[in-house]
Design a protein around this motif. Structure first.
Motif, PDB file in Angstrom:
ATOM      1  N   LEU A 177       0.822  -0.986   0.078  1.00  0.00           N
ATOM      2  CA  LEU A 177      -0.067   0.018   0.575  1.00  0.00           C
ATOM      3  C   LEU A 177       0.968   1.652  -0.154  1.00  0.00           C
ATOM      4  O   LEU A 177       1.714   1.535   1.112  1.00  0.00           O
ATOM      5  N   PRO A 178       0.366   2.274  -0.674  1.00  0.00           N
ATOM      6  CA  PRO A 178       1.491   3.354  -0.967  1.00  0.00           C
ATOM      7  C   PRO A 178       1.400   4.222   0.873  1.00  0.00           C
ATOM      8  O   PRO A 178       0.485   3.912   1.307  1.00  0.00           O
ATOM      9  N   GLN A 179       3.221   3.769   0.820  1.00  0.00           N
ATOM     10  CA  GLN A 179       2.506   5.313   2.012  1.00  0.00           C
ATOM     11  C   GLN A 179       2.525   6.914   1.932  1.00  0.00           C
ATOM     12  O   GLN A 179       2.358   7.451   0.912  1.00  0.00           O
ATOM     13  N   PRO A 180       1.682   6.950   2.677  1.00  0.00           N
ATOM     14  CA  PRO A 180       1.516   9.092   3.104  1.00  0.00           C
ATOM     15  C   PRO A 180       2.320   9.709   3.177  1.00  0.00           C
ATOM     16  O   PRO A 180       3.665   9.402   3.658  1.00  0.00           O
ATOM     17  N   ALA A 181       2.388  10.961   2.701  1.00  0.00           N
ATOM     18  CA  ALA A 181       3.492  11.323   2.364  1.00  0.00           C
ATOM     19  C   ALA A 181       4.452  12.793   3.438  1.00  0.00           C
ATOM     20  O   ALA A 181       1.997  12.672   3.664  1.00  0.00           O
ATOM     21  N   PRO A 182       5.053  12.467   4.455  1.00  0.00           N
ATOM     22  CA  PRO A 182       5.023  13.386   5.429  1.00  0.00           C
ATOM     23  C   PRO A 182       4.583  15.072   5.440  1.00  0.00           C
ATOM     24  O   PRO A 182       4.424  15.797   4.060  1.00  0.00           O
ATOM     25  N   LEU A 183       4.266  15.696   6.384  1.00  0.00           N
ATOM     26  CA  LEU A 183       3.624  17.268   6.562  1.00  0.00           C
ATOM     27  C   LEU A 183       4.712  17.353   5.600  1.00  0.00           C
ATOM     28  O   LEU A 183       5.750  16.684   6.799  1.00  0.00           O
ATOM     29  N   PRO A 184       4.620  18.844   5.214  1.00  0.00           N
ATOM     30  CA  PRO A 184       5.962  19.815   5.474  1.00  0.00           C
ATOM     31  C   PRO A 184       6.190  20.702   6.906  1.00  0.00           C
ATOM     32  O   PRO A 184       4.968  20.270   7.637  1.00  0.00           O
ATOM     33  N   GLN A 185       6.902  20.653   7.080  1.00  0.00           N
ATOM     34  CA  GLN A 185       7.663  21.745   8.348  1.00  0.00           C
ATOM     35  C   GLN A 185       6.625  22.487   8.387  1.00  0.00           C
ATOM     36  O   GLN A 185       7.562  23.057   7.441  1.00  0.00           O
ATOM     37  N   GLN A 186       6.305  22.930   8.965  1.00  0.00           N
ATOM     38  CA  GLN A 186       5.763  24.331   9.397  1.00  0.00           C
ATOM     39  C   GLN A 186       6.910  25.601  10.072  1.00  0.00           C
ATOM     40  O   GLN A 186       7.464  25.134  10.978  1.00  0.00           O
ATOM     41  N   TYR A 187       7.053  26.484   9.213  1.00  0.00           N
ATOM     42  CA  TYR A 187       7.863  27.824   9.904  1.00  0.00           C
ATOM     43  C   TYR A 187       7.112  29.158  10.029  1.00  0.00           C
ATOM     44  O   TYR A 187       6.067  29.757   8.583  1.00  0.00           O
ATOM     45  N   ASP A 188       7.577  29.911  10.589  1.00  0.00           N
ATOM     46  CA  ASP A 188       6.831  31.561  11.296  1.00  0.00           C
ATOM     47  C   ASP A 188       7.604  31.773  10.539  1.00  0.00           C
ATOM     48  O   ASP A 188       9.269  31.800  10.638  1.00  0.00           O
ATOM     49  N   PHE A 189       7.594  33.470  10.877  1.00  0.00           N
ATOM     50  CA  PHE A 189       9.041  34.551  10.065  1.00  0.00           C
ATOM     51  C   PHE A 189       9.991  34.530  11.506  1.00  0.00           C
ATOM     52  O   PHE A 189      10.975  35.594  12.074  1.00  0.00           O
ATOM     53  N   GLY A 190       9.599  34.288  13.343  1.00  0.00           N
ATOM     54  CA  GLY A 190      10.771  33.802  13.816  1.00  0.00           C
ATOM     55  C   GLY A 190      10.113  35.173  14.809  1.00  0.00           C
ATOM     56  O   GLY A 190       9.029  35.739  14.710  1.00  0.00           O
TER      57      GLY A 190
END
Length: 197
Positions: free
Chosen positions: A27-40
């Motif tokens: 079965l295909p594995q779900p793609a990992p969610l992207p890491q999220q960033y703000d402006f700090g």
């Protein structure tokens, strides 16, 4: 003889488990969610001299910037194409992040209790991307267009602010430099607003 009748209970469970594991592995594995960033965190600063009374009408952006994707461009390949980093993203649309940053700065420098009619500030984020000149050379650039409506005094002022700086040629270069350029552009915008008092 039926193969299932010839197997004992534990053997049957083992075979069933192996078949289930085999099915799961295809079965295909779900793609990992992207890491999220703000402006700090915003840089600590004091606004000397104060600011004129301003109401921020909002920060807008064109459709291609109305996304949480971290955008980049390859001048050495397809200069008219925008690409994005698949495993990294902003936590919100850049226009939202910039608006939050600007509101915080305006609140620090605007006088309270003034009876004057506030000027209306509109900000349009027109550029926030990393640009590759080659696989080893890149820079980041940010640009905004602003208008300051001081009617009924009859003044409608427009200005563009931009900043550009070399970055490491990878996503970390974008994540580090783009927020710094946003702060640089906002600093120039605040200085301009002070001139309008």
């Amino acid at each position: 003889m039926n193969i299932w009748r010839g197997l004992g209970g534990s053997a049957l469970l083992t075979v069933s488990g192996m078949m289930l594991l085999g099915a799961c592995s295809v079965l295909p594995q779900p793609a990992p969610l992207p890491q999220q960033y703000d402006f700090g965190l915003p840089a600590a600063r004091s606004i000397s001299g104060g600011l004129p009374l301003v109401t921020l009408a909002g920060v807008t952006a064109p459709s291609w910037l109305d996304t949480t994707a971290i955008l980049y461009r390859r001048l050495d390949q397809r200069p008219r194409s925008l690409h994005y980093y698949a495993q990294h993203a902003w936590v919100a649309r850049p226009a939202e992040l910039l608006e939050e940053r600007l509101l915080n700065l305006l609140s620090q420098g605007t006088p309270e209790g003034s009876a004057a009619r506030p000027a209306v500030l509109e900000v349009n984020l027109v550029q926030l991307e990393q640009v590759f000149e080659s696989p080893q050379s890149a820079y980041a650039q940010v640009a905004v267009r602003v208008s300051l409506d001081r009617r009924p005094a009859g003044l409608l002022l427009r200005r563009e602010f931009s900043a550009r700086q070399a970055t490491d040629a990878d996503v970390q270069g974008a994540l580090v430099q783009l927020p710094l350029l946003v702060d640089e552009v906002l600093t120039e915008l605040l200085a301009w607003l002070q001139e309008q008092q």
